[in-house]
Design a protein around this motif. Structure first.
Motif, mmCIF file in Angstrom:
data_model
loop_
_atom_site.group_PDB
_atom_site.id
_atom_site.type_symbol
_atom_site.label_atom_id
_atom_site.label_comp_id
_atom_site.label_asym_id
_atom_site.label_seq_id
_atom_site.Cartn_x
_atom_site.Cartn_y
_atom_site.Cartn_z
ATOM 1 N N ARG A 1 56.420 41.696 46.745
ATOM 2 C CA ARG A 1 56.360 42.665 47.838
ATOM 3 C C ARG A 1 57.527 43.604 47.791
ATOM 4 N NH1 ARG A 1 53.391 39.677 52.709
ATOM 5 N NH2 ARG A 1 51.889 38.693 51.402
ATOM 6 N N PHE B 1 38.731 55.443 51.309
ATOM 7 C CA PHE B 1 38.520 55.623 49.869
ATOM 8 C C PHE B 1 37.901 56.983 49.540
ATOM 9 C CE2 PHE B 1 35.562 55.328 46.256
ATOM 10 C CZ PHE B 1 36.456 55.076 45.231
ATOM 11 N N LEU C 1 51.830 38.078 44.390
ATOM 12 C CA LEU C 1 52.227 39.476 44.294
ATOM 13 C C LEU C 1 53.631 39.662 44.861
ATOM 14 C CD1 LEU C 1 48.992 41.330 45.411
ATOM 15 C CD2 LEU C 1 49.982 41.267 43.130
ATOM 16 N N ALA D 1 42.383 46.873 35.056
ATOM 17 C CA ALA D 1 42.826 45.640 35.705
ATOM 18 C C ALA D 1 42.344 44.401 34.973
ATOM 19 C CB ALA D 1 42.338 45.607 37.155
ATOM 20 N N MET E 1 45.605 52.206 46.414
ATOM 21 C CA MET E 1 44.290 52.039 46.979
ATOM 22 C C MET E 1 43.817 50.631 46.618
ATOM 23 S SD MET E 1 41.104 54.669 46.449
ATOM 24 C CE MET E 1 42.238 55.913 45.927
ATOM 25 N N ARG E 2 43.361 49.894 47.582
ATOM 26 C CA ARG E 2 42.890 48.530 47.355
ATOM 27 C C ARG E 2 41.366 48.509 47.290
ATOM 28 N NH1 ARG E 2 47.383 45.699 46.736
ATOM 29 N NH2 ARG E 2 48.985 46.006 48.284
ATOM 30 N N ILE E 3 40.879 47.759 46.311
ATOM 31 C CA ILE E 3 39.447 47.577 46.122
ATOM 32 C C ILE E 3 39.194 46.088 46.041
ATOM 33 C CG2 ILE E 3 37.515 47.992 44.559
ATOM 34 C CD1 ILE E 3 39.023 50.533 43.636
ATOM 35 N N THR E 4 38.188 45.607 46.754
ATOM 36 C CA THR E 4 37.864 44.189 46.782
ATOM 37 C C THR E 4 36.527 43.956 46.096
ATOM 38 O OG1 THR E 4 39.005 43.952 48.892
ATOM 39 C CG2 THR E 4 37.465 42.208 48.293
ATOM 40 N N VAL F 1 35.471 48.998 49.419
ATOM 41 C CA VAL F 1 36.600 49.924 49.394
ATOM 42 C C VAL F 1 37.091 50.144 50.822
ATOM 43 C CG1 VAL F 1 35.832 51.077 47.292
ATOM 44 C CG2 VAL F 1 35.100 51.960 49.502
ATOM 45 N N SER F 2 38.304 50.643 50.941
ATOM 46 C CA SER F 2 38.847 50.928 52.264
ATOM 47 C C SER F 2 38.059 52.067 52.906
ATOM 48 C CB SER F 2 40.321 51.310 52.158
ATOM 49 O OG SER F 2 40.447 52.523 51.451
ATOM 50 N N LYS G 1 46.887 36.297 45.497
ATOM 51 C CA LYS G 1 47.494 37.319 46.353
ATOM 52 C C LYS G 1 48.921 36.924 46.723
ATOM 53 C CE LYS G 1 46.499 40.086 50.401
ATOM 54 N NZ LYS G 1 45.548 40.381 51.485
ATOM 55 N N ASP H 1 33.611 41.423 46.084
ATOM 56 C CA ASP H 1 33.035 40.327 46.861
ATOM 57 C C ASP H 1 31.956 39.674 46.002
ATOM 58 O OD1 ASP H 1 31.494 38.729 48.619
ATOM 59 O OD2 ASP H 1 32.112 39.964 50.325
#
Length: 64
Positions: free
Chosen positions: A64, A18, A62, A51, A1-4, A14-15, A59, A6
């Motif tokens: 892959r 989420f 990372l 984290a 799950m990706r969280i940004t 969140v997506s 980014k 800002d």
């Protein structure tokens, strides 16, 4: 799950899925007889605390 995070808006983004994903995890917990539920905000706080122990990376760095 990706969280940004800002920093300009001072918001956590969140997506779209989420909340559905957390709801699914809570459903599994409930079906297995656990009264504990995952709180949306606490989930993010816990992930952030884990984290932040690591140095920030780009980014593009990372694997892959």
């Amino acid at each position: 799950m990706r969280i940004t995070i800002d920093t300009e808006r001072e918001r956590i983004i969140v997506s779209d899925s989420f909340f559905n994903q957390i709801d699914k995890m809570n459903k599994v917990l409930s079906e297995n007889g656990t009264d504990k539920k995952i709180d949306y905000v606490q989930y993010i706080k816990d992930a952030f605390n884990k984290a932040i122990e690591n140095a920030p990376i780009r980014k593009s760095d990372l694997k892959r």
